[in-house]
Scaffold this motif. Structure first.
Motif, PDB file in Angstrom:
ATOM      1  N   THR A  80       0.821  -1.209   0.000  1.00  0.00           N
ATOM      2  CA  THR A  80       0.000   0.000   0.000  1.00  0.00           C
ATOM      3  C   THR A  80       0.854   1.258   0.000  1.00  0.00           C
ATOM      4  O   THR A  80       0.599   2.203  -0.758  1.00  0.00           O
ATOM      5  CB  THR A  80      -0.930   0.007   1.224  1.00  0.00           C
ATOM      6  OG1 THR A  80      -1.728  -1.172   1.210  1.00  0.00           O
ATOM      7  CG2 THR A  80      -1.823   1.225   1.220  1.00  0.00           C
TER       8      THR A  80
ATOM      9  N   THR B 196       1.756   4.434  -2.740  1.00  0.00           N
ATOM     10  CA  THR B 196       1.704   5.851  -2.361  1.00  0.00           C
ATOM     11  C   THR B 196       2.989   6.565  -2.741  1.00  0.00           C
ATOM     12  O   THR B 196       2.981   7.688  -3.248  1.00  0.00           O
ATOM     13  CB  THR B 196       1.460   5.981  -0.849  1.00  0.00           C
ATOM     14  OG1 THR B 196       0.229   5.345  -0.524  1.00  0.00           O
ATOM     15  CG2 THR B 196       1.405   7.436  -0.424  1.00  0.00           C
TER      16      THR B 196
ATOM     17  N   THR C 184       3.120   7.293  -6.452  1.00  0.00           N
ATOM     18  CA  THR C 184       2.129   8.231  -6.995  1.00  0.00           C
ATOM     19  C   THR C 184       2.148   9.594  -6.325  1.00  0.00           C
ATOM     20  O   THR C 184       1.464  10.503  -6.764  1.00  0.00           O
ATOM     21  CB  THR C 184       0.713   7.641  -6.857  1.00  0.00           C
ATOM     22  OG1 THR C 184       0.472   7.359  -5.473  1.00  0.00           O
ATOM     23  CG2 THR C 184       0.576   6.357  -7.668  1.00  0.00           C
ATOM     24  N   GLN C 185       2.900   9.727  -5.256  1.00  0.00           N
ATOM     25  CA  GLN C 185       2.895  10.985  -4.495  1.00  0.00           C
ATOM     26  C   GLN C 185       4.239  11.695  -4.655  1.00  0.00           C
ATOM     27  O   GLN C 185       5.297  11.094  -4.467  1.00  0.00           O
ATOM     28  CB  GLN C 185       2.650  10.700  -3.014  1.00  0.00           C
ATOM     29  CG  GLN C 185       2.560  11.926  -2.154  1.00  0.00           C
ATOM     30  CD  GLN C 185       1.239  12.645  -2.354  1.00  0.00           C
ATOM     31  OE1 GLN C 185       0.226  12.021  -2.607  1.00  0.00           O
ATOM     32  NE2 GLN C 185       1.265  13.964  -2.256  1.00  0.00           N
TER      33      GLN C 185
ATOM     34  N   SER D 295      -3.048  14.255   2.872  1.00  0.00           N
ATOM     35  CA  SER D 295      -3.733  13.550   1.786  1.00  0.00           C
ATOM     36  C   SER D 295      -3.279  12.104   1.644  1.00  0.00           C
ATOM     37  O   SER D 295      -3.986  11.281   1.070  1.00  0.00           O
ATOM     38  CB  SER D 295      -3.512  14.290   0.463  1.00  0.00           C
ATOM     39  OG  SER D 295      -2.147  14.195   0.052  1.00  0.00           O
ATOM     40  N   VAL D 296      -2.109  11.784   2.168  1.00  0.00           N
ATOM     41  CA  VAL D 296      -1.550  10.439   2.026  1.00  0.00           C
ATOM     42  C   VAL D 296      -2.370   9.408   2.795  1.00  0.00           C
ATOM     43  O   VAL D 296      -2.586   8.285   2.337  1.00  0.00           O
ATOM     44  CB  VAL D 296      -0.086  10.422   2.531  1.00  0.00           C
ATOM     45  CG1 VAL D 296       0.438   8.994   2.607  1.00  0.00           C
ATOM     46  CG2 VAL D 296       0.775  11.266   1.623  1.00  0.00           C
TER      47      VAL D 296
ATOM     48  N   SER E 155      -5.621   9.080   3.816  1.00  0.00           N
ATOM     49  CA  SER E 155      -6.900   8.585   3.314  1.00  0.00           C
ATOM     50  C   SER E 155      -6.709   7.658   2.119  1.00  0.00           C
ATOM     51  O   SER E 155      -7.554   6.810   1.845  1.00  0.00           O
ATOM     52  CB  SER E 155      -7.796   9.756   2.922  1.00  0.00           C
ATOM     53  OG  SER E 155      -7.184  10.541   1.913  1.00  0.00           O
ATOM     54  N   LYS E 156      -5.589   7.789   1.428  1.00  0.00           N
ATOM     55  CA  LYS E 156      -5.322   6.966   0.247  1.00  0.00           C
ATOM     56  C   LYS E 156      -4.557   5.686   0.584  1.00  0.00           C
ATOM     57  O   LYS E 156      -4.285   4.882  -0.303  1.00  0.00           O
ATOM     58  CB  LYS E 156      -4.508   7.774  -0.770  1.00  0.00           C
ATOM     59  CG  LYS E 156      -5.204   9.032  -1.271  1.00  0.00           C
ATOM     60  CD  LYS E 156      -4.270   9.835  -2.163  1.00  0.00           C
ATOM     61  CE  LYS E 156      -4.916  11.143  -2.599  1.00  0.00           C
ATOM     62  NZ  LYS E 156      -3.997  11.988  -3.414  1.00  0.00           N
ATOM     63  N   SER E 157      -4.181   5.521   1.866  1.00  0.00           N
ATOM     64  CA  SER E 157      -3.348   4.354   2.181  1.00  0.00           C
ATOM     65  C   SER E 157      -3.839   3.632   3.434  1.00  0.00           C
ATOM     66  O   SER E 157      -4.723   2.776   3.360  1.00  0.00           O
ATOM     67  CB  SER E 157      -1.881   4.768   2.323  1.00  0.00           C
ATOM     68  OG  SER E 157      -1.750   5.818   3.283  1.00  0.00           O
TER      69      SER E 157
END
Length: 739
Positions: A260, A264, A267-268, A279-280, A282-284
């Motif tokens: 996971t 991140t 893509t980040q 923001s990291v 909630s996406k992981s």
């Protein structure tokens, strides 16, 4: 060829003997339970003899059949015993032994090395958990003893293998349990008594018991792996390794988390602002709660009473001389009270991390050794009012307050939390639970027989402790490992701090929540009304003490039993012996320095503290690590600059420069998430049962019932709390330190 013929002949004779009772009813059923450990199963031939209460022996029974794969790992082999077996009534003793069939030399040795069992016997291994003997009770015919006229026709007896869970579904009747919980060596006879529960002076197998302990002392040896550090096990014994299921579950969780965060990372881009960083999550791996409140003073106060390190806060009745705080410093922060009035009214609290002063850290980085002052306001809310980042007064050591500009005060709080994070990981978590209890585990194996009531009482709380310590120190607390990358102190600092902490830690103060809280001045709810850690720790510790008392008082119901128990006295002697002399080096263990334990209350206190440390002590320090650490600004394990020496203005870019890079942040997220996951059962729901006697079984049942009540109390308390504190809810707290 001759040996093969002899073996076949013996097998045929055994079958004939097994069929010799045809036509007689089943009198007993014998369930032979092989344990759930690596390499536990065996292909050897197993033999046993039952002895009734008159010590009359049965015929030699053989719970094996040709072409049947008996005694596999975590399985039950059931043997019906016919009416002509030679015993009647309750069974009081079993003699069991096995041959070495199945030891195919080279292959066996290779597998032994892989499974880590070569040190057990050097031959085919078999770990026998227990034997259960049950009077046969037919569903339709409850007669146990038959006359010739009553005897029904019966099918030939057969041995079968089943799952351990099936034992719960057999017809109910009288049952006698003989715990073994040992590796059975070939061609050696073992006498196992009902419940296998004896004080050493009462055990008829004293020579066997002494030999067994001597073998344990060769396997469980102390090693002080760092100068001034705790005593640990020299080499991890095979019995202490993770079960395969636990190991692979742990590994899969870690792989999933890494996958996971790798996505991140791909893509980040770099984090230029706090919003980018937020923001990291909630996406992981999910948003930690403190991300919403980390800037608030009220949140900073809540961290002291229900955070991951809620044991630092103390009542302050007079300021330390090295804290440069006056009425002018705290102007407008104490409602309408002067500083002297606030101290007198017990409204001031302090967190003094002087133990960090001058700590040698990785790369010679400076670590703050702060003093933080808190005020209990008119609404009984604890709020920070002053932070001094170093111990010595001086122009280069200003006192920060909420009167400073918001970001200046925020940075001071970050450096305080950075310092407390080092204390938490080195002492409250690793040093005072994992490593301190490792020495206790080793000491227990070296001095208390597996047949000792206290060994059986303590053993469920030692599950996987040595294994997680070995793995954690090798993977996380090693040069270049997670601590080196993610903590300001690094490996160099963490062991220096553990050494300092061990010099201060006392069994009779720090091991007991009530005593420790009284020592800190925070025991009385009238003084500090909102303190979730205190309230739940006292509740849970009390339930553990009641459970321990019920068992210990039963076995030591006279002073003579206590005085004559040499294993118990050996155990205490080694617990208190200095580490450099081959002991655990615990200060403040109850008892007399010469006579050892003199009162049963001393034993109860000692056992209660150990179980409490392995359960609630570790749970409070461990399971909210992701919540506290994952969003790094909230509770930073590492900051990239030294503590400031002057007050200055900070903008968001300055704060971002303090934070670690993306890879380190993701490492912190993964490891704290992994450490926060619960891998074993809840307290009282033991993975492995050791006590089968009526008193022990009843005590465990009452313990579980009381823990359910305690869990309800915690749930009700959480309804009225500003923030839920679930980390000492018995439904959450595991039996042992296994992660």
């Amino acid at each position: 060829m001759l040996k093969t013929r002899d073996w076949v002949r013996e097998m045929l004779m055994e079958s004939v003997r097994g069929w010799s009772g045809r036509g007689l009813p089943e009198h007993y059923r014998v369930h032979v339970v092989t344990g759930d450990r690596r390499g536990a199963g065996t292909d050897a031939n197993v033999y046993l003899v039952l002895h009734d209460t008159k010590d009359l022996p049965s015929l030699t029974l053989r719970p094996n059949r040709i072409f049947t794969n008996d005694h596999e790992r975590n399985s039950v082999t059931t043997l019906p015993v016919r009416g002509d077996a030679g015993v009647r009534g309750p069974i009081s003793r079993i003699r069991i032994w096995r041959d070495n069939f199945g030891d195919f030399s080279f292959v066996s040795k290779i597998m032994g090395k892989i499974l880590g069992q070569e040190e057990k016997t050097g031959q085919a291994a078999w770990y026998l958990d227990r034997i259960e003997v049950e009077e046969y009770l037919d569903v339709e015919d409850t007669t146990v003893f038959y006359t010739e006229e009553e005897r029904p026709a019966a099918d030939p007896p057969t041995s079968r293998r089943s799952s351990v869970d099936e034992l719960a579904n057999v017809p109910k009747s009288r049952k006698w349990v003989f715990p073994v919980q040992r590796w059975i060596a070939p061609n050696k006879h073992y006498d196992i008594y009902l419940h296998d529960l004896h004080l050493p002076q009462d055990d008829p197998r004293q020579e066997f018991r002494r030999e067994e302990l001597e073998a344990k002392r060769q396997e469980y040896k102390y090693e002080q792996k760092t100068e001034g550090g705790p005593c640990q096990v020299e080499t991890l014994p095979a019995d202490e390794r993770f079960s395969e299921s636990y190991y692979w579950d742990f590994t899969k969780r870690k792989s999933k988390l890494l996958t996971t965060t790798i996505f991140t990372e791909w893509t980040q881009t770099s984090w230029n602002s706090l919003d980018d960083l937020k923001s990291v999550y909630s996406k992981s791996l999910g948003e930690p709660y403190p991300m919403r409140r980390w800037k608030e003073d009220r949140w900073f106060g809540l961290q002291r009473v229900q955070g991951v390190n809620p044991v630092i806060i103390q009542l302050c009745t007079s300021l330390p001389e090295n804290l440069d705080v006056t009425d002018a410093t705290l102007e407008g922060l104490l409602d309408d009270l002067t500083l002297e009035e606030a101290l007198e009214k017990k409204k001031m609290f302090i967190c003094n991390l002087d133990i960090l002063d001058g700590l040698d850290c990785k790369d010679d980085k400076e670590l703050a050794a702060p003093i933080a002052l808190f005020y209990l306001d008119k609404d009984d809310k604890l709020n920070p009012v002053a932070i001094q980042l170093r111990q010595q007064k001086g122009e280069d050591n200003p006192v920060y307050t909420p009167n400073d500009s918001p970001n200046t005060w925020l940075v001071a709080k970050m450096f305080y939390n950075n310092a407390e994070a080092q204390h938490h990981q080195a002492l409250t978590h690793l040093g005072f639970t994992h490593l301190l209890m490792e020495g206790v585990v080793v000491c227990t194996h070296r001095n208390l027989s597996p047949s000792h009531p206290l060994f059986k009482l303590l053993a469920p709380h030692f599950l996987f402790l040595l294994a997680i310590n070995e793995r954690g120190l090798r993977k996380l607390v090693s040069p270049g490992g997670w601590v080196d990358r993610s903590m300001t102190q690094g490996v160099k600092g963490i062991f220096n701090l553990i050494k300092r902490g061990l010099e201060q830690w006392r069994f009779d103060i720090h091991g007991k929540p009530e005593t420790f809280l009284r020592h800190n001045g925070t025991l009385d709810p009238e003084v500090l009304p909102y303190y979730p850690y205190r309230d739940d720790a006292l509740l849970l510790h009390n339930e553990i003490e009641k459970y321990v008392t019920q068992v210990v008082q039963h076995h030591y119901d006279t002073p003579e039993k206590l005085a004559e128990d040499w294993e118990l006295q050996w155990w205490r002697e080694e617990l208190v012996k200095q580490r450099q002399l081959g002991g655990v080096g615990l200060e403040g263990v109850p008892g007399d320095p010469v006579k050892g334990f003199c009162k049963v209350e001393e034993v109860i206190e000692t056992v209660t503290v150990i179980i409490s440390t392995c359960s609630l002590g570790h749970s409070a320090a461990n399971f909210q690590q992701y919540e506290q650490y994952a969003f790094v600004p909230n509770y930073p394990g590492i900051l990239m600059e030294d503590p400031p020496k002057t007050k200055r203005e900070y903008d968001e870019k300055d704060i971002m420069k303090l934070l670690p890079n993306k890879r380190t942040t993701l490492d912190i997220m993964v490891i704290t998430n992994l450490l926060s996951s619960k891998g074993t059962k809840s307290l009282g729901d033991f993975e492995m049962q050791y006590l089968y006697d009526p008193v022990g079984v009843r005590a465990a049942e009452e313990f579980r019932k009381n823990l359910k009540k305690a869990s309800c109390i915690v749930n009700i308390r959480n309804l009225d709390r500003e923030l839920e504190f679930d980390w000492l809810n018995p439904a959450i707290v595991p039996n042992s330190i296994s992660v």
